[in-house]
Design a protein around this motif. Sequence first.
Motif, short mmCIF file in Angstrom:
data_model
loop_
_atom_site.label_atom_id
_atom_site.label_comp_id
_atom_site.label_asym_id
_atom_site.label_seq_id
_atom_site.Cartn_x
_atom_site.Cartn_y
_atom_site.Cartn_z
N UNK A 29 54.39 28.33 47.16
CA UNK A 29 55.63 28.09 46.57
C UNK A 29 56.80 27.99 47.32
N UNK A 30 57.65 27.38 47.44
CA UNK A 30 58.64 27.15 48.36
C UNK A 30 59.91 27.99 47.95
N UNK A 40 52.42 23.18 54.92
CA UNK A 40 52.03 23.09 53.24
C UNK A 40 53.25 23.39 52.46
N UNK A 41 54.37 23.62 53.21
CA UNK A 41 55.53 23.82 52.45
C UNK A 41 56.45 22.65 52.44
N UNK A 42 56.24 21.72 53.46
CA UNK A 42 57.29 20.58 53.54
C UNK A 42 56.53 19.28 53.40
N UNK A 43 55.20 19.11 53.97
CA UNK A 43 54.34 17.87 54.05
C UNK A 43 53.91 17.62 55.74
N UNK A 44 53.74 16.19 55.62
CA UNK A 44 53.51 15.98 56.92
C UNK A 44 54.71 15.32 57.68
N UNK A 45 54.64 15.42 59.13
CA UNK A 45 55.79 15.23 59.87
C UNK A 45 55.56 14.37 60.87
N UNK A 93 61.89 15.81 64.62
CA UNK A 93 60.79 15.35 63.46
C UNK A 93 61.61 15.22 62.23
N UNK A 94 60.54 14.48 61.45
CA UNK A 94 61.05 14.04 60.06
C UNK A 94 59.73 14.05 59.06
N UNK A 95 60.05 14.70 57.84
CA UNK A 95 59.04 14.60 56.89
C UNK A 95 59.19 13.41 56.05
N UNK A 96 58.33 12.45 56.15
CA UNK A 96 58.29 10.89 55.23
C UNK A 96 57.03 10.56 54.69
N UNK A 109 59.00 19.30 46.07
CA UNK A 109 60.11 20.31 46.30
C UNK A 109 61.04 20.20 47.26
N UNK A 110 60.70 19.24 48.46
CA UNK A 110 61.50 19.25 49.47
C UNK A 110 62.11 17.77 49.68
N UNK A 111 62.22 16.84 48.63
CA UNK A 111 62.74 15.77 48.59
C UNK A 111 64.17 15.53 49.34
N UNK A 112 64.91 16.63 49.25
CA UNK A 112 66.35 16.80 49.83
C UNK A 112 66.31 16.42 51.31
N UNK A 113 65.22 16.71 51.92
CA UNK A 113 65.29 16.48 53.34
C UNK A 113 64.54 14.96 53.84
N UNK A 114 64.04 14.07 52.85
CA UNK A 114 63.61 12.71 52.96
C UNK A 114 64.73 12.12 53.78
N UNK A 115 64.52 11.32 54.52
CA UNK A 115 65.25 10.61 55.38
C UNK A 115 66.16 11.07 56.39
N UNK A 116 65.64 12.16 56.77
CA UNK A 116 66.56 13.35 57.76
C UNK A 116 65.73 13.65 58.86
N UNK A 117 66.26 13.85 60.00
CA UNK A 117 65.74 14.56 61.34
C UNK A 117 66.16 15.71 61.60
N UNK A 118 65.14 16.77 61.93
CA UNK A 118 65.59 17.98 62.38
C UNK A 118 65.42 17.92 64.03
N UNK A 119 66.12 18.59 64.87
CA UNK A 119 66.08 18.48 66.29
C UNK A 119 65.55 20.04 66.77
N UNK A 120 64.79 19.89 67.59
CA UNK A 120 64.36 21.16 68.52
C UNK A 120 65.53 21.66 69.38
#
Length: 114
Positions: free
Chosen positions: A5-6, A68-73, A86-89, A94-105
């Motif tokens: 669960x997220x 397992x909480x966000x998907x494949x990156x 990275x991006x989860x596409x 449950x994490x659709x809000x981050x679709x089409x977005x990038x996070x940076x290290x």
Amino acid sequence: MADHSTESRITLHPHSRRVRILAGDTLIADTRNAIELRESGYPHRHYIPKEDVDMAKLSISSTVTHCPFKGDSTYYSLPNIADVAWSYEPPIDEMQAIAGRLAFDADKVAELVE
């Protein structure tokens, strides 16, 4: 069985503060539409819409991971910095809000939040 669960592990926090990503003096991203993802045991990450990222500066890396909480990156690199973002596409439902977005290290680039 493990609980995937997220609800308690990950929270999303949209905000309108300006977030800029720089590699040295080069601006990579600039947005007022980031979503801050807070995940237990990890640093907070700002997920920035791709339209606010200079995608021409990035190339897709061969690195792929699974959460397992966000998907494949999918990972992205700059010419001189591997796997900088990275991006989860697509992310899990449950994490659709981050679709089409990038996070940076943040260890590889400067992240400025105003």
